[in-house]
Write a protein that holds these residues in place. Structure first.
Motif, short mmCIF file in Angstrom:
data_model
loop_
_atom_site.label_atom_id
_atom_site.label_comp_id
_atom_site.label_asym_id
_atom_site.label_seq_id
_atom_site.Cartn_x
_atom_site.Cartn_y
_atom_site.Cartn_z
N GLU A 96 4.30 34.44 64.49
CA GLU A 96 5.04 33.39 65.18
C GLU A 96 6.50 33.35 64.72
N GLY A 97 7.40 33.28 65.69
CA GLY A 97 8.82 33.21 65.40
C GLY A 97 9.49 34.56 65.29
N MET A 98 8.73 35.64 65.34
CA MET A 98 9.31 36.97 65.16
C MET A 98 8.99 37.85 66.36
N ALA A 99 9.91 38.71 66.70
CA ALA A 99 9.68 39.68 67.77
C ALA A 99 9.94 41.08 67.23
N LEU A 100 9.24 42.05 67.79
CA LEU A 100 9.35 43.44 67.36
C LEU A 100 9.69 44.32 68.55
N PRO A 101 10.31 45.46 68.27
CA PRO A 101 10.38 46.49 69.30
C PRO A 101 9.04 47.20 69.37
N PRO A 102 8.75 47.91 70.46
CA PRO A 102 7.54 48.74 70.48
C PRO A 102 7.56 49.72 69.31
N ASN A 123 0.37 35.87 68.01
CA ASN A 123 1.63 35.18 68.34
C ASN A 123 2.84 36.09 68.18
N LEU A 124 2.72 37.29 68.76
CA LEU A 124 3.76 38.31 68.61
C LEU A 124 4.49 38.52 69.94
N PHE A 125 5.81 38.65 69.86
CA PHE A 125 6.62 39.01 71.01
C PHE A 125 7.15 40.43 70.81
N ILE A 126 6.90 41.28 71.80
CA ILE A 126 7.34 42.67 71.77
C ILE A 126 8.35 42.85 72.90
N SER A 127 9.46 43.48 72.62
CA SER A 127 10.50 43.59 73.64
C SER A 127 11.32 44.85 73.45
N ASN A 128 11.76 45.43 74.57
CA ASN A 128 12.76 46.51 74.52
C ASN A 128 14.13 46.00 74.97
N ASN A 129 14.29 44.68 74.94
CA ASN A 129 15.56 44.04 75.27
C ASN A 129 16.37 43.88 73.98
N LYS A 130 17.41 44.68 73.82
CA LYS A 130 18.19 44.65 72.58
C LYS A 130 18.86 43.30 72.35
N GLU A 132 17.49 40.50 72.69
CA GLU A 132 16.51 39.66 72.01
C GLU A 132 16.24 40.16 70.59
N LEU A 133 16.52 41.43 70.34
CA LEU A 133 16.21 42.02 69.05
C LEU A 133 17.40 41.85 68.11
N ILE A 134 17.50 40.69 67.50
CA ILE A 134 18.57 40.40 66.56
C ILE A 134 18.28 41.12 65.25
N THR A 135 19.18 41.98 64.82
CA THR A 135 19.00 42.73 63.58
C THR A 135 20.26 42.66 62.75
N ASN A 136 20.16 43.17 61.53
CA ASN A 136 21.34 43.23 60.68
C ASN A 136 21.94 44.64 60.68
N PHE A 137 21.63 45.40 61.72
CA PHE A 137 22.26 46.71 61.88
C PHE A 137 22.55 46.92 63.36
N ASN A 138 23.41 47.89 63.66
CA ASN A 138 23.88 48.12 65.01
C ASN A 138 22.82 48.85 65.84
N LEU A 139 22.45 48.26 66.96
CA LEU A 139 21.44 48.85 67.82
C LEU A 139 22.03 49.72 68.93
N GLN A 140 23.34 49.87 68.95
CA GLN A 140 23.99 50.53 70.07
C GLN A 140 23.43 51.93 70.34
N ASN A 141 23.17 52.68 69.28
CA ASN A 141 22.72 54.05 69.45
C ASN A 141 21.20 54.20 69.31
N VAL A 142 20.50 53.09 69.28
CA VAL A 142 19.04 53.12 69.20
C VAL A 142 18.46 53.04 70.60
N ASN A 143 17.69 54.04 70.99
CA ASN A 143 17.08 54.07 72.31
C ASN A 143 15.61 53.67 72.19
N LEU A 144 15.29 52.48 72.67
CA LEU A 144 13.91 51.99 72.58
C LEU A 144 13.02 52.57 73.67
#
Length: 584
Positions: A96-102, A123-130, A132-144
């Motif tokens: 609960e409260g956390m979402a993951l990429p596939p 209670n898991l949220f899975i998303s390929n929507n960057k 929604e995926l708040i991280t402490n690193f740059n997702l620009q070059n990450v292809n989900l």
């Protein structure tokens, strides 16, 4: 450390973590609730899990939601390379409260082994929507990627010393022994394949139960799922039991469901065959139906002689290459469906067996446009078209209806050029001799087998060899997913479950639901699809689409365990309907 870090940005990522560790900075990793904070405690992989080394006899232990988060991102950033890494879940995990990429992408598929030890991930949220995926690193070059589910893509690595070596199931990714409860999978990528457990699986899956799950699809985006539980199966995977029997089933049975004749005067030129997988089988005009109340004998054709050359061949039974079938046990021993046998056996009086008369010899110049996987394609008229999703053996049955000549019917095989033009049109004509040493007579049923290849399309129509000596089409079936052999991975006991006295049963010890649910299409607006097994008004796997124009279909012929939900949605799908939809 035995892990090989392949990318410079990964090394930079670890360096940043080291600096943060020294400065005692606390991070909020990806969460929907920013009050949940997870600590980066070191640059060694082991520090991202409770303990372990990732070896088979000392797996990484997951006992907290941050560990599952670490698994997902370490996997998708390529930390694990082609290594076979082992993970085990130690207790139930509330996400609960956390979402993951596939977990696993097309660039970095999951090759590891995850053993859930029959614990619940909830209670898991899975998303390929960057976004929604708040991280402490740059997702620009990450292809989900476009494979979306709890796992995105599971596969087996190629042999680095021999890239052309065959698929090795011993190297394939594996997931087993866990439950997914109250899980939402969100997709925003066009042409995606979605499954609750996995988007794409070319590995091993076993003993996995799902309960009260939903999919969120973005408006204007095309997506599909062959099974809902698994978006699609790879070419080296076989699904034992249901829903494999319906998973890529081509079932063409006019006795099961027949929507009426397709005549030359009818405005309708085609009809999708709904007992087959979506958009993979069609009737095309002109077709008319007839019935026989007393069909004669039933013969299984064991052996044929093939003659011809180029793009036209004939297949004729040898004088001893047939077996008369007398009862259901003899029928099933030859792979003939019990249902089809009983249609034949019980055809008398008012209960007749239906067969189809196909009008006109098909050609590649007389076609009709039909929907197929997000586009339209041209298929021939005057017969039955199908496109297998996997290689296999087709059972096809005809009724002799013209004793004065050698009856005939053909299967046409063809491919397409890149522009969609039909190519390599080849005819295989089945000849049914009714003279000489053969016992065949009018209204006998003959059952042939025919190998099909997923690279081709097929059309059942009148023979160009004997266009005036037609037979009646009675039945065609292609069962199975993937193929059989030693070089395959296995899927088994993946199904919908419900708690019993507060506890989930093991899927391997339960009766499978046989619910083959599938969908494909472009969402008219952003919305949700819902799935849950519950005993609301009878125990069913209930399903519901809240997206206009996007229909979930149950394609397992004869399934009694799946049901479209029409009322009681808040009860059937607790939490999702009232809570999540209003607060996504």
């Amino acid at each position: 450390m035995r892990l090989i870090f392949l990318r410079k940005n990964i090394l930079l990522y670890l360096l940043v973590f080291t600096v943060l560790l020294i400065s005692s900075t606390v991070y909020a990793w990806f969460v929907k609730d920013s009050s949940i904070e997870l600590y980066a405690t070191g640059t060694s992989i082991v520090n991202y899990f409770a303990r372990g080394t990732g070896e088979e006899n000392d797996p990484y232990i997951i006992n907290d939601k941050k560990h599952l988060y670490h698994l997902a991102w370490l996997q998708n950033l390529g930390y694990f390379g082609n290594e076979k890494i082992y993970f085990e879940i130690e207790n139930d995990i509330n996400m609960e409260g956390m979402a993951l990429p596939p977990i696993g992408t097309e660039e970095h598929p999951f090759y590891g082994t995850l053993n859930g030890n029959y614990h619940v991930i909830s209670n898991l949220f899975i998303s390929n929507n960057k976004n929604e995926l708040i991280t402490n690193f740059n997702l620009q070059n990450v292809n989900l990627g476009s494979k979306v589910g709890f796992f995105g893509k599971i596969d087996a690595p190629s042999n680095p010393e021999n890239p052309n070596a065959p698929y090795n199931p011993a190297w394939a990714g594996e997931a087993k022994n866990f439950y997914l409860e109250n899980v939402n999978v969100t997709n925003i990528v066009n042409n995606s394949v979605i499954g609750i457990v996995a988007g794409h699986n070319n590995g091993h899956l076993s003993d996995i139960g799902v309960s009260n799950n939903s999919l969120k699809l973005t408006g204007g985006i095309y997506s599909q799922s062959d099974y809902v539980l698994i978006g699609e199966l790879g070419p080296n995977t076989y699904w034992e039991g249901m829903p494999s029997d319906g998973g890529s089933k081509i079932l063409i049975d006019p006795n099961d469901s027949w929507g009426g004749d397709l005549r030359s005067t009818s405005s309708q030129k085609y009809r999708m065959i709904e007992s087959s997988i979506l958009e993979h089988a069609y009737y095309t005009s002109v077709i008319t139906s007839d019935t026989a109340s007393n069909p004669k004998d039933f013969y299984f054709i064991n052996q044929v002689t093939q003659s011809g050359s180029g793009n036209q061949f004939t297949l004729t039974p040898t004088t001893t290459g047939y077996t008369k079938i007398n009862n259901v046990n003899e029928a099933t021993a030859k792979g003939i469906s019990e249902t089809f046998w009983y249609y034949y056996q019980n055809a008398s009086g008012n209960q007749k067996i239906r067969f189809l008369r196909l009008g006109g010899t098909p050609t590649i110049n007389s076609t009709v446009l039909v929907p197929f996987e997000g586009t339209n394609i041209s298929i021939p008229q005057n017969g039955i078209w199908f496109k297998p999703k996997s290689n296999g053996t087709t059972g096809i049955s005809f009724m002799i209806t013209n004793k004065s000549n050698n009856s005939a019917m053909s299967i046409y095989q063809f491919t397409r050029q890149p522009d969609g033009t039909i190519n390599s049109w080849t005819e295989y004509s089945f000849i049914f001799p009714v003279t000489g040493q053969y016992p065949f007579k009018n209204y006998d049923i003959l059952y042939f087998t025919f190998e099909v290849d997923s690279n081709y399309e097929y059309f059942v129509g009148l023979s160009q060899n004997s266009p005036n000596a037609d037979a009646g089409f009675v039945y065609l079936v292609l069962h199975g997913v993937g193929y059989s052999g030693s070089d395959i991975s296995i899927v088994q006991n993946v199904d919908y479950v419900m708690r019993q006295n507060g506890v989930f049963p093991r899927v391997s010890e339960s009766t499978l639901n046989n619910a083959l649910l599938t969908f494909k299409g472009t969402a008219s607006s952003t919305g949700y699809l819902y799935f849950n097994k519950t005993n609301y008004s009878g125990t069913y796997v209930y399903y519901y689409s809240a997206i206009n124009g996007l229909e979930i279909r149950d394609l397992a012929a004869g399934t009694k365990d799946a049901k479209l939900a029409t009322t009681g949605l808040n009860t059937i799908f607790p939490d999702w309907m009232s809570n999540y939809q209003n607060n996504p």
